[in-house]
Write a protein that holds these residues in place. Structure first.
Motif, mmCIF file in Angstrom:
data_model
loop_
_atom_site.group_PDB
_atom_site.id
_atom_site.type_symbol
_atom_site.label_atom_id
_atom_site.label_comp_id
_atom_site.label_asym_id
_atom_site.label_seq_id
_atom_site.Cartn_x
_atom_site.Cartn_y
_atom_site.Cartn_z
ATOM 1 N N VAL A 288 8.454 1.940 8.066
ATOM 2 C CA VAL A 288 9.165 1.264 6.979
ATOM 3 C C VAL A 288 8.592 -0.124 6.729
ATOM 4 C CG1 VAL A 288 11.411 0.413 6.199
ATOM 5 C CG2 VAL A 288 11.267 2.553 7.480
ATOM 6 N N SER A 289 8.276 -0.848 7.784
ATOM 7 C CA SER A 289 7.833 -2.241 7.629
ATOM 8 C C SER A 289 6.385 -2.370 7.168
ATOM 9 C CB SER A 289 8.017 -2.991 8.956
ATOM 10 O OG SER A 289 7.159 -2.471 9.959
ATOM 11 N N ASP A 290 5.540 -1.401 7.505
ATOM 12 C CA ASP A 290 4.108 -1.507 7.163
ATOM 13 C C ASP A 290 3.851 -1.712 5.677
ATOM 14 O OD1 ASP A 290 3.234 -1.386 9.733
ATOM 15 O OD2 ASP A 290 2.815 0.759 9.731
ATOM 16 N N PRO A 291 4.495 -0.946 4.776
ATOM 17 C CA PRO A 291 4.219 -1.166 3.348
ATOM 18 C C PRO A 291 4.522 -2.584 2.881
ATOM 19 C CG PRO A 291 5.418 0.879 3.663
ATOM 20 C CD PRO A 291 5.428 0.175 4.977
ATOM 21 N N PHE A 292 5.559 -3.197 3.449
ATOM 22 C CA PHE A 292 5.924 -4.557 3.044
ATOM 23 C C PHE A 292 5.020 -5.593 3.720
ATOM 24 C CE2 PHE A 292 9.742 -1.957 2.675
ATOM 25 C CZ PHE A 292 10.120 -2.216 1.370
ATOM 26 N N VAL A 293 4.728 -5.398 4.996
ATOM 27 C CA VAL A 293 3.940 -6.377 5.745
ATOM 28 C C VAL A 293 2.501 -6.430 5.241
ATOM 29 C CG1 VAL A 293 2.992 -6.922 8.029
ATOM 30 C CG2 VAL A 293 5.383 -6.238 7.801
ATOM 31 N N TYR A 294 1.910 -5.261 4.962
ATOM 32 C CA TYR A 294 0.495 -5.211 4.630
ATOM 33 C C TYR A 294 0.207 -5.074 3.133
ATOM 34 C CZ TYR A 294 -0.426 -4.622 9.607
ATOM 35 O OH TYR A 294 -0.507 -4.820 10.954
ATOM 36 N N SER A 295 1.221 -4.721 2.327
ATOM 37 C CA SER A 295 0.904 -4.425 0.934
ATOM 38 C C SER A 295 1.866 -5.044 -0.059
ATOM 39 C CB SER A 295 0.864 -2.893 0.728
ATOM 40 O OG SER A 295 -0.027 -2.290 1.616
ATOM 41 N N LEU A 296 3.082 -4.537 -0.107
ATOM 42 C CA LEU A 296 3.974 -4.800 -1.237
ATOM 43 C C LEU A 296 4.349 -6.263 -1.403
ATOM 44 C CD1 LEU A 296 6.342 -1.700 -0.991
ATOM 45 C CD2 LEU A 296 4.356 -2.040 -2.484
ATOM 46 N N LEU A 297 4.322 -7.053 -0.333
ATOM 47 C CA LEU A 297 4.671 -8.475 -0.442
ATOM 48 C C LEU A 297 3.477 -9.342 -0.811
ATOM 49 C CD1 LEU A 297 7.154 -8.902 2.562
ATOM 50 C CD2 LEU A 297 7.656 -8.521 0.148
ATOM 51 N N ARG A 298 2.296 -8.751 -0.888
ATOM 52 C CA ARG A 298 1.112 -9.502 -1.317
ATOM 53 C C ARG A 298 1.103 -9.627 -2.829
ATOM 54 N NH1 ARG A 298 -3.944 -6.575 0.940
ATOM 55 N NH2 ARG A 298 -4.927 -8.177 -0.348
ATOM 56 N N HIS A 299 0.510 -10.711 -3.309
ATOM 57 C CA HIS A 299 0.541 -11.013 -4.746
ATOM 58 C C HIS A 299 -0.079 -9.895 -5.572
ATOM 59 C CE1 HIS A 299 0.242 -13.229 -8.498
ATOM 60 N NE2 HIS A 299 -1.055 -12.944 -8.538
ATOM 61 N N GLN A 300 -1.204 -9.352 -5.134
ATOM 62 C CA GLN A 300 -1.898 -8.342 -5.927
ATOM 63 C C GLN A 300 -1.064 -7.073 -6.078
ATOM 64 O OE1 GLN A 300 -5.652 -7.020 -4.310
ATOM 65 N NE2 GLN A 300 -6.517 -6.740 -6.340
ATOM 66 N N TYR A 301 -0.400 -6.665 -5.008
ATOM 67 C CA TYR A 301 0.434 -5.465 -5.070
ATOM 68 C C TYR A 301 1.706 -5.727 -5.873
ATOM 69 C CZ TYR A 301 -2.373 -2.778 -1.770
ATOM 70 O OH TYR A 301 -3.384 -2.074 -1.172
ATOM 71 N N ARG A 302 2.275 -6.928 -5.719
ATOM 72 C CA ARG A 302 3.469 -7.258 -6.513
ATOM 73 C C ARG A 302 3.140 -7.214 -8.001
ATOM 74 N NH1 ARG A 302 4.261 -11.807 -3.152
ATOM 75 N NH2 ARG A 302 3.948 -13.150 -4.963
ATOM 76 N N LYS A 303 2.005 -7.762 -8.368
ATOM 77 C CA LYS A 303 1.591 -7.755 -9.771
ATOM 78 C C LYS A 303 1.353 -6.320 -10.258
ATOM 79 C CE LYS A 303 -1.944 -9.634 -12.894
ATOM 80 N NZ LYS A 303 -2.270 -8.320 -13.481
ATOM 81 N N THR A 304 0.773 -5.482 -9.398
ATOM 82 C CA THR A 304 0.462 -4.107 -9.797
ATOM 83 C C THR A 304 1.715 -3.292 -10.037
ATOM 84 O OG1 THR A 304 -1.611 -4.181 -8.530
ATOM 85 C CG2 THR A 304 -0.767 -2.018 -9.139
ATOM 86 N N TRP A 305 2.678 -3.347 -9.071
ATOM 87 C CA TRP A 305 3.862 -2.510 -9.300
ATOM 88 C C TRP A 305 4.750 -3.074 -10.408
ATOM 89 C CZ3 TRP A 305 8.560 -4.754 -8.378
ATOM 90 C CH2 TRP A 305 8.691 -5.693 -7.367
ATOM 91 N N LYS A 306 4.664 -4.390 -10.665
ATOM 92 C CA LYS A 306 5.369 -4.932 -11.831
ATOM 93 C C LYS A 306 4.731 -4.433 -13.133
ATOM 94 C CE LYS A 306 7.164 -9.142 -9.667
ATOM 95 N NZ LYS A 306 7.045 -10.611 -9.577
ATOM 96 N N ASP A 307 3.389 -4.343 -13.137
ATOM 97 C CA ASP A 307 2.698 -3.798 -14.308
ATOM 98 C C ASP A 307 3.086 -2.335 -14.536
ATOM 99 O OD1 ASP A 307 1.449 -6.202 -14.716
ATOM 100 O OD2 ASP A 307 -0.432 -5.619 -13.735
#
Length: 337
Positions: A288-307
């Protein structure tokens, strides 16, 4: 079922749902963004996401069934396959985190030679090693019939039912955890502490330049000076927080389960079944924590899923406006008739 088992079953259900949603979102970001796919760390994150998703849909449901029915879910063949996957996926995810830490270490400590030292070919070689390393232990365990349903963890995992194989199984378990959990932890600590050292060095250089600037600007407003000093403090803490999160989540999620597996080998200490399942749930919480720690909380991923969300909402709004316009035209036609 006791109240404890109901609570543990509820926890597993929540972990399954959150893990499935978060890891699918990481996979969608990877497929949607060409920039993420071009980056070498994206291969390690994709491999880690693959392991997490497979763990979510294969091991977690059987553990949930094991908690509810308090017995082996399904037949022996299914349990052997799931136990094989559990050993393989856990080791693979640990080594993937170690690979990500090596990538960050090279990027921060050797920035000028990063693109020559960490290419797609190098990342593919590292991933090939992680797969070879990860699959070797479950193959040995399966060939020696050391995979089955373990009531202490309510899951299909490494398990020895034959007393005559106890010594060999103890040696195998010790070597397995030393070359998976301990090796990954050593790599994580070494690489991220090196990264932290470089980050603190750069922070000190920036702090010196900032203080010299503040001294020269004698007419600067006190509020601006305070904001600069606050930003200095946040900059010093940012790297420490990130690295503490990487290492801390790894230890918090995996260490209780690994220690319990090692203590279990001793016939002197009795382990409560509830604690065995709790330690297993902690190991699942890493999924559960890996997606947030390594990906979703990073700026590039946040911008992508917002897009992605904006694109979906824009498309639905266009369809809605088209339907509204069509309905409006139909009403006008009916009035004219």
């Amino acid at each position: 079922m006791s109240i404890w088992e109901v609570i543990l079953a509820f926890v597993v259900v929540v972990l399954m749902l959150v893990a499935l949603l978060a890891n699918v979102l990481v996979l969608l970001c990877f497929l949607y963004s060409a920039d993420i796919r071009k980056q070498v760390p994206g291969l390690f994150i994709l491999n880690l996401t693959f392991c997490n998703l497979l763990m979510t849909v294969s091991n977690m449901p059987l553990t949930l069934a094991g908690i509810i029915y308090e017995s082996q879910p399904g037949g022996d063949q299914i349990c052997h396959v799931v136990g094989f996957l559990e050993t393989f996926l856990t080791t693979n995810s640990m080594l993937s985190m170690a690979a990500l830490s090596i990538d960050r270490w090279i990027a921060v400590v050797f920035p000028l030679s990063y693109h020559s030292k960490m290419r797609y070919r190098d990342a593919a070689l590292i991933l090939s090693y992680t797969w070879l390393h990860s699959v070797s232990f479950p193959i040995v365990a399966a060939s020696l019939s050391w995979v089955g349903f373990h009531h202490l963890y309510a899951s299909c995992t490494l398990y020895n039912k034959r007393p005559e194989d106890r010594t060999q199984f103890v040696i195998f378990t010790g070597v397995f955890h030393a070359l998976s959990f301990l090796l990954s932890l050593i790599v994580l600590c070494f690489t991220y502490l090196k990264v932290l050292k470089v980050a603190r060095f750069h922070c000190k250089r920036i702090d010196v330049i900032t203080m010299q600037t503040l001294v020269l600007l004698v007419d600067i407003h006190p509020s601006v000076r305070e904001r600069c000093l606050e930003e200095q403090k946040r900059r010093r803490q940012r790297a420490t927080k990130k690295i503490s999160t990487f290492i801390g989540t790894f230890i918090l999620c995996f260490a209780p389960y690994v220690i319990t597996r090692l203590v279990e080998l001793s016939s002197v200490v009795h382990i409560n079944s509830h604690w065995g399942i709790i330690s297993k749930c902690l190991a699942y919480s890493k999924v559960v924590s890996d997606p947030f720690v390594y990906s979703l909380l990073r700026h590039q991923y946040r911008k992508t899923w917002k897009d992605i969300i904006n694109k979906i909402l824009k498309r639905s709004s266009i369809n809605s406006s088209a339907l509204t316009s069509e309905s409006h035209n139909r009403n006008i036609l009916q009035l004219n008739e």
